[in-house]
Design a protein around this motif. Structure first.
Motif, short mmCIF file in Angstrom:
data_model
loop_
_atom_site.label_atom_id
_atom_site.label_comp_id
_atom_site.label_asym_id
_atom_site.label_seq_id
_atom_site.Cartn_x
_atom_site.Cartn_y
_atom_site.Cartn_z
N VAL A 118 0.84 -1.20 0.00
CA VAL A 118 0.00 0.00 0.00
C VAL A 118 0.87 1.25 0.00
N ALA A 119 1.91 1.25 0.81
CA ALA A 119 2.81 2.41 0.87
C ALA A 119 3.49 2.65 -0.47
N GLN A 120 3.94 1.58 -1.12
CA GLN A 120 4.60 1.72 -2.42
C GLN A 120 3.61 2.21 -3.47
N TYR A 121 2.38 1.71 -3.42
CA TYR A 121 1.34 2.13 -4.37
C TYR A 121 1.13 3.64 -4.31
N PHE A 122 0.94 4.18 -3.11
CA PHE A 122 0.69 5.61 -2.98
C PHE A 122 1.94 6.43 -3.32
N ALA A 123 3.11 5.91 -3.00
CA ALA A 123 4.35 6.62 -3.32
C ALA A 123 4.58 6.69 -4.82
N ALA A 124 4.04 5.74 -5.58
CA ALA A 124 4.29 5.66 -7.02
C ALA A 124 3.15 6.22 -7.86
N LEU A 125 2.13 6.80 -7.24
CA LEU A 125 0.94 7.23 -7.98
C LEU A 125 1.23 8.29 -9.04
N SER A 126 2.29 9.06 -8.86
CA SER A 126 2.59 10.09 -9.86
C SER A 126 2.99 9.49 -11.20
N GLY A 127 3.48 8.25 -11.19
CA GLY A 127 3.92 7.63 -12.43
C GLY A 127 3.21 6.33 -12.78
N ASP A 129 -0.58 3.90 -12.32
CA ASP A 129 -2.00 3.94 -11.97
C ASP A 129 -2.46 2.73 -11.18
N SER A 130 -1.58 1.76 -10.95
CA SER A 130 -1.95 0.53 -10.24
C SER A 130 -0.67 -0.19 -9.83
N LEU A 131 -0.84 -1.26 -9.08
CA LEU A 131 0.29 -2.05 -8.60
C LEU A 131 -0.17 -3.50 -8.48
N PHE A 132 0.73 -4.44 -8.81
CA PHE A 132 0.37 -5.85 -8.66
C PHE A 132 1.56 -6.66 -8.19
N GLU A 178 -11.17 5.11 -10.25
CA GLU A 178 -10.97 5.85 -11.50
C GLU A 178 -10.03 5.12 -12.44
N GLY A 179 -8.90 4.62 -11.90
CA GLY A 179 -7.95 3.90 -12.73
C GLY A 179 -8.52 2.61 -13.28
N PHE A 180 -9.33 1.94 -12.49
CA PHE A 180 -9.97 0.70 -12.93
C PHE A 180 -10.87 0.98 -14.14
N ASN A 186 -10.22 -3.04 -15.64
CA ASN A 186 -9.12 -3.98 -15.46
C ASN A 186 -8.35 -3.59 -14.21
N ARG A 187 -8.08 -4.55 -13.34
CA ARG A 187 -7.37 -4.25 -12.09
C ARG A 187 -5.91 -3.88 -12.32
N ILE A 188 -5.33 -4.31 -13.43
CA ILE A 188 -3.99 -3.87 -13.82
C ILE A 188 -4.15 -2.77 -14.86
N GLY A 189 -3.72 -1.56 -14.52
CA GLY A 189 -3.92 -0.43 -15.40
C GLY A 189 -2.93 -0.36 -16.54
N THR A 190 -2.89 0.80 -17.19
CA THR A 190 -2.04 0.97 -18.37
C THR A 190 -0.61 1.35 -17.99
N SER A 191 -0.38 1.73 -16.73
CA SER A 191 0.97 2.07 -16.28
C SER A 191 1.21 1.47 -14.89
N ALA A 192 1.07 0.17 -14.81
CA ALA A 192 1.13 -0.53 -13.52
C ALA A 192 2.56 -0.67 -13.01
N ALA A 193 2.70 -0.62 -11.69
CA ALA A 193 3.97 -0.89 -11.03
C ALA A 193 3.98 -2.33 -10.53
N MET A 194 5.13 -2.96 -10.58
CA MET A 194 5.27 -4.30 -10.04
C MET A 194 5.75 -4.23 -8.59
N PHE A 195 5.23 -5.12 -7.77
CA PHE A 195 5.61 -5.19 -6.36
C PHE A 195 6.09 -6.60 -6.08
N GLU A 196 7.36 -6.73 -5.75
CA GLU A 196 7.94 -8.07 -5.57
C GLU A 196 7.53 -8.65 -4.22
N VAL A 197 6.96 -9.84 -4.26
CA VAL A 197 6.57 -10.58 -3.06
C VAL A 197 7.48 -11.80 -2.96
N GLY A 198 8.00 -12.05 -1.76
CA GLY A 198 8.87 -13.21 -1.57
C GLY A 198 8.18 -14.51 -1.93
#
Length: 227
Positions: A118-127, A129-132, A178-180, A186-198
């Protein structure tokens, strides 16, 4: 602190692991594990469970006042209904805001990882529109036709030296209403960020082999053998 609404959709039927969402694993119904992790994260304001199962609805509603139930309409029931359609239904009922969608089949996901996402999602919102959630892979991959995809067999690099690729692991998705809509529901938007999970937390139960792996890892975590 900015919070989000968590969406945790569940259906009664499961093709490969019958009744898996409510099947007991290490002393608890499967869905209790990720639900507890979501409720334990201070970044989650409420958890909305969209379900066609009355037993799941009754059980989940009794766990916390922060759990809300959406009874799944008949037209959205069945194994072939896209998850994006379920999300669209929930977002239409809930309105504007930010959402995290998770699955009951990720029992090893922790509150700490949810909060980091969640923290990474909000920190990256300027660039973005979503995170997965993704899993890093550094292994030699081939196409169905036998062609190497991420390496040259003539140059035998160590796997740890290969360019990493990333697998969507279904652990979590973050997006705004809005992004959806802007991404054509679509839950993955047009400029999605990747979030690495162990790899341990990313275990997702699709079949009985996955169940055995998740059960073993949960037991190890309970004993304190893994974090």
């Amino acid at each position: 602190m900015t919070t989000v609404t968590a969406l945790l959709p569940m259906k009664a039927h499961s093709e490969r692991v019958p009744g898996k969402n409510t099947r007991v694993i290490v002393g608890r119904p499967l869905f209790h594990w990720v639900l507890s992790a979501l409720l334990a994260s201070p970044h989650i304001s409420r958890v909305v469970i969209n379900t066609d199962s009355e037993p799941i609805a009754q059980d989940a509603a009794g766990i916390s006042e922060h759990v809300h139930i959406h009874v799944r309409p008949a037209e959205l029931c069945g194994d072939d209904v896209s998850m994006n359609r379920i999300i669209a239904h929930d977002v239409a009922l809930l309105g504007e805001g930010h959402y995290l969608q998770a699955h009951a089949t990720s029992p090893l996901l922790t509150p700490e990882t949810i909060s980091r996402a969640v923290a990474q999602y909000f920190a990256a919102l300027s660039g973005h529109d979503s995170l997965f959630g993704v899993t890093r892979l550094q292994t030699r991959l081939y196409s169905a036709g036998g062609s190497p995809m991420n390496h040259d067999p003539a140059t035998l690099l160590r796997t740890q030296d290969l360019e990493p690729v990333f697998e969507e692991n279904s652990s979590l998705y973050l997006f705004s209403a809005e992004g959806f809509r802007r991404a054509n529901d679509n839950r993955i938007g047009t400029s999605a960020a990747m979030f690495e999970v162990g790899r341990i937390e990313a275990v997702d139960i699709d079949d009985e082999a996955d169940w055995i792996l998740a059960e073993t890892l949960l037991e190890m975590r309970r004993r304190g053998d893994i974090a």
